[in-house]
Design a protein around this motif. Structure first.
Motif, PDB file in Angstrom:
ATOM      1  N   LYS A 238      23.908  97.560  37.543  1.00  0.00           N
ATOM      2  CA  LYS A 238      25.204  97.280  38.158  1.00  0.00           C
ATOM      3  C   LYS A 238      25.032  96.693  39.556  1.00  0.00           C
ATOM      4  O   LYS A 238      25.707  95.735  39.925  1.00  0.00           O
ATOM      5  CB  LYS A 238      26.010  98.581  38.205  1.00  0.00           C
ATOM      6  N   ARG A 239      24.099  97.277  40.327  1.00  0.00           N
ATOM      7  CA  ARG A 239      23.843  96.783  41.688  1.00  0.00           C
ATOM      8  C   ARG A 239      23.312  95.354  41.661  1.00  0.00           C
ATOM      9  O   ARG A 239      23.780  94.491  42.409  1.00  0.00           O
ATOM     10  CB  ARG A 239      22.826  97.688  42.392  1.00  0.00           C
ATOM     11  N   LEU A 240      22.296  95.115  40.836  1.00  0.00           N
ATOM     12  CA  LEU A 240      21.665  93.789  40.810  1.00  0.00           C
ATOM     13  C   LEU A 240      22.638  92.735  40.305  1.00  0.00           C
ATOM     14  O   LEU A 240      22.737  91.648  40.886  1.00  0.00           O
ATOM     15  CB  LEU A 240      20.411  93.806  39.929  1.00  0.00           C
ATOM     16  N   ILE A 241      23.371  93.053  39.228  1.00  0.00           N
ATOM     17  CA  ILE A 241      24.335  92.090  38.697  1.00  0.00           C
ATOM     18  C   ILE A 241      25.454  91.868  39.710  1.00  0.00           C
ATOM     19  O   ILE A 241      25.947  90.747  39.874  1.00  0.00           O
ATOM     20  CB  ILE A 241      24.885  92.553  37.331  1.00  0.00           C
ATOM     21  N   GLY A 242      25.830  92.934  40.414  1.00  0.00           N
ATOM     22  CA  GLY A 242      26.833  92.795  41.470  1.00  0.00           C
ATOM     23  C   GLY A 242      26.407  91.781  42.524  1.00  0.00           C
ATOM     24  O   GLY A 242      27.218  90.964  42.990  1.00  0.00           O
ATOM     25  N   ARG A 243      25.137  91.817  42.885  1.00  0.00           N
ATOM     26  CA  ARG A 243      24.614  90.846  43.859  1.00  0.00           C
ATOM     27  C   ARG A 243      24.670  89.430  43.300  1.00  0.00           C
ATOM     28  O   ARG A 243      25.064  88.489  43.998  1.00  0.00           O
ATOM     29  CB  ARG A 243      23.171  91.189  44.237  1.00  0.00           C
TER      30      ARG A 243
ATOM     31  N   ASP B 220      14.870  91.762  44.541  1.00  0.00           N
ATOM     32  CA  ASP B 220      15.215  90.424  45.043  1.00  0.00           C
ATOM     33  C   ASP B 220      14.725  89.349  44.083  1.00  0.00           C
ATOM     34  O   ASP B 220      15.419  88.354  43.840  1.00  0.00           O
ATOM     35  CB  ASP B 220      14.629  90.179  46.431  1.00  0.00           C
ATOM     36  N   ALA B 221      13.540  89.552  43.524  1.00  0.00           N
ATOM     37  CA  ALA B 221      12.984  88.586  42.572  1.00  0.00           C
ATOM     38  C   ALA B 221      13.836  88.528  41.308  1.00  0.00           C
ATOM     39  O   ALA B 221      14.028  87.459  40.729  1.00  0.00           O
ATOM     40  CB  ALA B 221      11.541  88.954  42.218  1.00  0.00           C
TER      41      ALA B 221
END
Length: 118
Positions: free
Chosen positions: A21-26, A103-104
């Motif tokens: 959820k966090r990564l897709i949110g970014r 980040d990658a």
């Protein structure tokens, strides 16, 4: 300036739903000028894929980097069995999160979105 394409309804398959959820949110925030992406849900196991895909009827599905290529193929086959061959799918390379960090992962998804979403 043209409006963003979409909306695309995305389901992720990730054993760490909060991280997904966090990564897709970014990603969603970073590409919102080009694409409207709605992170509709996450399946935390291969066993959950069918029910999550049935519930959300996504047009995009991402498999996370903890899955082997074989598992990712299995997940995609299950999802396409539910919503059909038009489903756009994207599998992160196995180990990307572990080896290179979040980040990658975000950068890799953003680099590949144009070819995925057309």
């Amino acid at each position: 300036m043209s409006s963003p394409s979409g909306p695309y309804k995305l389901v992720t398959v990730n054993t760490a739903p909060d991280r997904a959820k966090r990564l897709i949110g970014r990603v969603v925030e970073d590409v919102k000028d080009m694409y409207t992406i709605i992170h509709a849900g996450n399946a935390a196991s291969i066993d959950e894929v069918k029910s999550v895909v049935e519930e959300h009827q996504p047009n995009v599905l991402f498999t996370a980097s903890m899955w082997t290529p074989e598992e990712a193929q299995q997940i995609i086959a299950i999802a396409k069995g539910v919503v059909g061959e038009d489903l756009k799918t994207f599998s992160l390379p196995q180990g990307l999160q572990v080896n290179k960090g979040p980040d990658a992962v975000v950068d890799y998804i953003k680099e590949n979105l144009p070819s995925l979403l057309g």
